[in-house]
Write a protein that holds these residues in place. Structure first.
Motif, mmCIF file in Angstrom:
data_model
loop_
_atom_site.group_PDB
_atom_site.id
_atom_site.type_symbol
_atom_site.label_atom_id
_atom_site.label_comp_id
_atom_site.label_asym_id
_atom_site.label_seq_id
_atom_site.Cartn_x
_atom_site.Cartn_y
_atom_site.Cartn_z
ATOM 1 N N HIS A 187 67.550 98.832 -32.625
ATOM 2 C CA HIS A 187 67.511 97.423 -33.150
ATOM 3 C C HIS A 187 68.446 96.963 -34.236
ATOM 4 C CE1 HIS A 187 65.220 94.725 -35.820
ATOM 5 N NE2 HIS A 187 64.426 94.203 -34.627
ATOM 6 N N SER A 188 68.798 97.841 -35.087
ATOM 7 C CA SER A 188 69.753 97.719 -35.963
ATOM 8 C C SER A 188 71.254 97.355 -35.332
ATOM 9 C CB SER A 188 69.971 98.806 -36.853
ATOM 10 O OG SER A 188 68.640 98.810 -37.626
ATOM 11 N N ALA A 189 71.647 98.106 -34.283
ATOM 12 C CA ALA A 189 72.822 97.776 -33.534
ATOM 13 C C ALA A 189 72.818 96.408 -32.838
ATOM 14 C CB ALA A 189 73.154 98.779 -32.566
ATOM 15 N N TYR A 190 71.559 95.999 -32.289
ATOM 16 C CA TYR A 190 71.618 94.772 -31.830
ATOM 17 C C TYR A 190 71.619 93.602 -32.867
ATOM 18 C CZ TYR A 190 69.100 90.636 -29.858
ATOM 19 O OH TYR A 190 69.021 89.414 -29.516
ATOM 20 N N HIS A 191 71.057 93.749 -33.854
ATOM 21 C CA HIS A 191 71.232 92.756 -34.934
ATOM 22 C C HIS A 191 72.688 92.640 -35.455
ATOM 23 C CE1 HIS A 191 67.382 90.810 -34.599
ATOM 24 N NE2 HIS A 191 66.935 92.252 -34.533
ATOM 25 N N LEU A 192 73.405 93.868 -35.748
ATOM 26 C CA LEU A 192 74.709 94.057 -35.909
ATOM 27 C C LEU A 192 75.543 93.092 -35.051
ATOM 28 C CD1 LEU A 192 77.083 95.026 -37.619
ATOM 29 C CD2 LEU A 192 77.008 96.919 -36.044
ATOM 30 N N GLY A 193 75.360 93.220 -33.833
ATOM 31 C CA GLY A 193 76.174 92.263 -32.702
ATOM 32 C C GLY A 193 75.700 91.119 -32.785
ATOM 33 N N SER A 194 74.485 90.649 -32.793
ATOM 34 C CA SER A 194 73.988 89.301 -33.154
ATOM 35 C C SER A 194 74.832 88.685 -34.337
ATOM 36 C CB SER A 194 72.513 89.182 -33.219
ATOM 37 O OG SER A 194 71.797 89.431 -32.355
ATOM 38 N N TYR B 145 80.243 103.873 -31.078
ATOM 39 C CA TYR B 145 79.848 102.221 -30.399
ATOM 40 C C TYR B 145 80.124 101.074 -31.054
ATOM 41 C CZ TYR B 145 75.383 102.436 -33.056
ATOM 42 O OH TYR B 145 74.563 102.329 -34.117
ATOM 43 N N THR B 146 80.593 101.140 -32.376
ATOM 44 C CA THR B 146 80.976 100.061 -33.185
ATOM 45 C C THR B 146 82.635 100.062 -32.936
ATOM 46 O OG1 THR B 146 81.278 101.202 -35.241
ATOM 47 C CG2 THR B 146 79.010 100.010 -34.464
ATOM 48 N N GLU B 147 82.969 98.923 -33.529
ATOM 49 C CA GLU B 147 84.715 98.744 -33.500
ATOM 50 C C GLU B 147 85.022 99.736 -34.345
ATOM 51 O OE1 GLU B 147 87.296 94.975 -33.980
ATOM 52 O OE2 GLU B 147 85.253 94.777 -34.725
ATOM 53 N N ALA B 148 86.130 100.702 -33.994
ATOM 54 C CA ALA B 148 86.508 101.498 -34.892
ATOM 55 C C ALA B 148 87.353 101.446 -35.964
ATOM 56 C CB ALA B 148 87.444 102.784 -33.759
ATOM 57 N N LYS B 149 86.917 100.477 -36.935
ATOM 58 C CA LYS B 149 87.764 100.098 -37.955
ATOM 59 C C LYS B 149 86.739 99.897 -39.141
ATOM 60 C CE LYS B 149 88.295 95.081 -37.062
ATOM 61 N NZ LYS B 149 88.969 94.182 -36.766
ATOM 62 N N PRO B 150 87.473 100.153 -40.451
ATOM 63 C CA PRO B 150 86.761 99.943 -41.563
ATOM 64 C C PRO B 150 85.985 98.618 -41.671
ATOM 65 C CG PRO B 150 89.058 100.686 -41.864
ATOM 66 C CD PRO B 150 88.854 100.273 -40.508
ATOM 67 N N GLY B 151 84.849 98.488 -42.248
ATOM 68 C CA GLY B 151 84.064 97.360 -42.321
ATOM 69 C C GLY B 151 83.434 96.924 -41.273
ATOM 70 N N SER B 152 83.295 97.429 -39.993
ATOM 71 C CA SER B 152 82.543 96.897 -38.933
ATOM 72 C C SER B 152 81.211 97.287 -38.729
ATOM 73 C CB SER B 152 83.434 97.281 -37.730
ATOM 74 O OG SER B 152 83.548 99.002 -37.716
ATOM 75 N N GLY B 153 80.669 97.858 -39.923
ATOM 76 C CA GLY B 153 79.446 98.317 -39.818
ATOM 77 C C GLY B 153 78.590 97.046 -40.486
ATOM 78 N N LEU B 154 77.266 97.007 -40.397
ATOM 79 C CA LEU B 154 76.450 95.979 -41.004
ATOM 80 C C LEU B 154 76.785 95.512 -42.440
ATOM 81 C CD1 LEU B 154 74.268 94.000 -40.047
ATOM 82 C CD2 LEU B 154 72.603 95.500 -40.812
ATOM 83 N N LEU C 90 74.671 107.963 -36.082
ATOM 84 C CA LEU C 90 74.713 106.735 -35.669
ATOM 85 C C LEU C 90 74.230 105.521 -36.534
ATOM 86 C CD1 LEU C 90 73.603 107.677 -31.950
ATOM 87 C CD2 LEU C 90 75.778 107.099 -32.777
ATOM 88 N N LEU C 91 73.011 106.137 -37.390
ATOM 89 C CA LEU C 91 72.562 105.093 -38.327
ATOM 90 C C LEU C 91 73.823 104.861 -39.349
ATOM 91 C CD1 LEU C 91 69.162 106.318 -39.248
ATOM 92 C CD2 LEU C 91 69.815 103.978 -38.273
ATOM 93 N N LYS C 92 74.427 105.877 -39.788
ATOM 94 C CA LYS C 92 75.534 105.486 -40.707
ATOM 95 C C LYS C 92 76.580 104.747 -40.116
ATOM 96 C CE LYS C 92 76.832 108.659 -43.562
ATOM 97 N NZ LYS C 92 76.544 108.216 -45.067
ATOM 98 N N GLU C 93 76.988 104.770 -38.662
ATOM 99 C CA GLU C 93 77.969 104.076 -38.093
ATOM 100 C C GLU C 93 77.608 102.620 -37.987
ATOM 101 O OE1 GLU C 93 80.206 103.264 -33.994
ATOM 102 O OE2 GLU C 93 79.664 105.541 -34.587
ATOM 103 N N THR C 94 76.333 102.460 -37.772
ATOM 104 C CA THR C 94 75.640 100.879 -37.523
ATOM 105 C C THR C 94 75.723 100.628 -39.024
ATOM 106 O OG1 THR C 94 74.185 101.865 -35.870
ATOM 107 C CG2 THR C 94 73.664 99.707 -36.919
ATOM 108 N N PHE C 95 75.189 100.775 -40.015
ATOM 109 C CA PHE C 95 75.221 100.339 -41.312
ATOM 110 C C PHE C 95 76.635 100.578 -42.298
ATOM 111 C CE2 PHE C 95 70.747 100.573 -40.029
ATOM 112 C CZ PHE C 95 70.277 99.339 -40.464
#
Length: 153
Positions: A136-143, A27-36, A12-17
């Motif tokens: 926390h990191s996912a929240y800020h990615l969304g923000s 939980y993120t958009e399933a396409k390249p470049g959508s992590g932080l 999940l951390l790898k997906e977020t970042f």
């Protein structure tokens, strides 16, 4: 690593970042470049300095880095001297500072992954710490992604 919870935290951390792997996402958009990191690399220092609802993407980025820094201390079972307000004071960054913010975010993230790799099990404090980092990191990615929509109108 033989601990399913630690493997899930790492995933999940790898997906977020880093973004999701192979167009699959928890939980993120399933396409390249959508992590932080993929999201931030598309932004200039000027973009990161545009105020949106009282903050900037630069401040959101540095605040996320700061949270990772604090988490790295907690995983060492140390209590860092915290100054949560400092990252929110950032209003304007130049190209060099923006690059530095992104590099430091990457460094703290890499340090965190290495610490996770050294763990065999999780007690309550480490569990809370790591789950908090994900949330926390996912929240800020969304923000940040919402702020980008506001500045790219």
């Amino acid at each position: 690593m033989d601990n399913p919870m630690l493997e899930a935290v790492r995933t999940l951390l790898k997906e977020t970042f880093d973004g999701p792997e192979e167009n699959a996402s928890w939980y993120t958009e399933a396409k390249p470049g959508s992590g932080l990191f993929g999201t931030l690399e598309k932004l200039s220092a000027e973009d990161a300095s545009i105020p949106v609802y009282g903050t900037t993407i630069a401040a959101q980025t540095d605040h996320t880095r700061y949270y990772l820094w604090v988490a790295n201390y907690y995983l060492n079972e140390e209590e860092p001297k915290k100054d949560w307000d400092a990252s929110w004071k950032i209003t304007n960054v130049d190209k060099i500072t923006w690059t530095q913010f992104n590099d430091e975010l990457q460094q703290e993230y890499t340090k965190l992954l290495k610490k996770i790799d050294l763990l065999d099990s999780l007690d309550e404090q480490k569990s809370n710490c790591l789950l908090g980092v994900i949330a926390h990191s996912a929240y800020h990615l969304g923000s940040i992604r919402q702020m980008i929509k506001a500045i790219k109108v």
